[in-house]
Enzyme design. Structure first.
Site, PDB file in Angstrom:
ATOM      1  N   GLU A 116       0.869  -1.176   0.000  1.00 47.52           N
ATOM      2  CA  GLU A 116       0.000   0.000   0.000  1.00 47.52           C
ATOM      3  C   GLU A 116       0.900   1.218   0.000  1.00 47.52           C
ATOM      4  OE1 GLU A 116      -0.618  -2.244   2.608  1.00 47.52           O
ATOM      5  OE2 GLU A 116      -2.463  -3.165   1.901  1.00 47.52           O
ATOM      6  N   ASN A 121       2.068  10.152  -2.579  1.00 44.26           N
ATOM      7  CA  ASN A 121       3.509   9.888  -2.490  1.00 44.26           C
ATOM      8  C   ASN A 121       4.048   9.547  -3.881  1.00 44.26           C
ATOM      9  OD1 ASN A 121       6.126   9.147  -1.861  1.00 44.26           O
ATOM     10  ND2 ASN A 121       5.539   7.918  -0.078  1.00 44.26           N
ATOM     11  N   TYR A 128       7.942   2.180  -7.323  1.00 43.05           N
ATOM     12  CA  TYR A 128       7.267   0.887  -7.424  1.00 43.05           C
ATOM     13  C   TYR A 128       6.905   0.560  -8.874  1.00 43.05           C
ATOM     14  CZ  TYR A 128       6.958   1.549  -2.366  1.00 43.05           C
ATOM     15  OH  TYR A 128       7.259   1.770  -1.051  1.00 43.05           O
TER      16      TYR A 128
END
Length: 191
Positions: A116, A121, A128
Site C-alpha cells: 500500500e 507519495n 514501485y
C-alpha cells in the site's frame, strides 16, 4: 552497504527504524512497541542500508540510512515498510533495498508482492512502477488522521494461472479480444 535484520543488533535496528519513522512519517510513525513487534513477528524479512565508513565494526542507529521489510505468508509477500532518511533520498538506496526484497521473496517462493502507498507519495509510486508494480485497488481513507487514500499495488513474480492475466496484460487487449480469450479459457477449463 545492505545488511539483513539478522546481521544487526536488535536494539540498533529498533532505534534506527524509530528515528527514520519519525523523520519520514510524522504522525504515521510506528511506535517503538510496534516496531519491536513487527521486527520480532514470524515470517518477516528486513534489510537495512548502512554507511560504509566506520572506524569499528559496531553499527549505530545513525549509521542506518534506510530500511525496508516484508511479510511472507506462503503465497504473497507484503511490503510492510520502506524508509530512506531525507538526506539520503534520490541516491538509489530505496531501489537497492527493493531489489533485495524482491530477490528474497522470489527465493522464498512468493508468487507476488503486494503493498500500500499513499496516493500523494509520487516518488514512491514512481519507484514501485519502475519495478513493475501495478495498481490493483484503492483503500479509501487508509492513512489517518488525514484520511488519505492508498493505492494497493502488486508485482506478479510468477505467471498467472490459466484464465487469469495481470492488469497490464488486460490493458493491452481490446474488449472483443478479452471476450474471446475469456470464452476460450472458460471452454478449456470445462474439458
Amino acid at each position: 552497504m545492505l545488511v539483513s535484520l539478522d546481521e544487526l543488533d536488535r536494539e540498533t535496528a529498533v532505534a534506527a527504524v524509530r528515528a527514520l519513522e519519525v523523520e519520514l512519517f510524522g504522525s504515521h510513525a510506528w511506535s517503538e512497541a510496534s516496531i519491536r513487534q513487527e521486527l520480532d513477528a514470524p515470517a518477516r524479512m528486513y534489510v537495512f542500508n548502512i554507511t560504509d565508513t566506520r572506524d569499528d565494526d559496531a553499527i549505530r542507529p545513525a549509521d542506518v540510512r534506510g530500511f525496508a521489510g516484508y511479510w511472507y505468508d506462503g503465497d504473497d509477500a507484503e511490503i510492510m515498510d520502506v524508509g530512506v532518511g531525507k538526506a539520503y533520498q534520490r541516491q538509489g538506496i530505496a531501489a537497492s533495498m527493493m531489489t533485495w526484497l524482491i530477490d528474497r521473496a522470489c527465493e522464498q517462493g512468493a508468487r507476488r508482492i503486494l503493498l500500500e502507498v499513499s496516493v500523494v507519495n509520487d516518488p514512491a509510486i514512481a519507484l514501485y512502477r519502475r519495478f513493475g508494480f501495478e495498481n490493483i485497488g484503492l483503500r479509501r481513507r487508509y492513512y489517518q488522521p488525514e484520511g488519505i487514500d492508498a493505492h494497493v499495488m502488486a508485482l506478479d513474480l510468477e505467471p498467472r494461472i490459466v484464465g487469469f492475466q495481470s492488469a497490464g496484460e488486460r490493458r493491452d487487449t481490446t474488449d472483443a479480444e478479452h471476450k474471446e480469450q475469456t470464452t476460450h479459457t472458460d471452454h478449456e477449463e470445462t474439458r
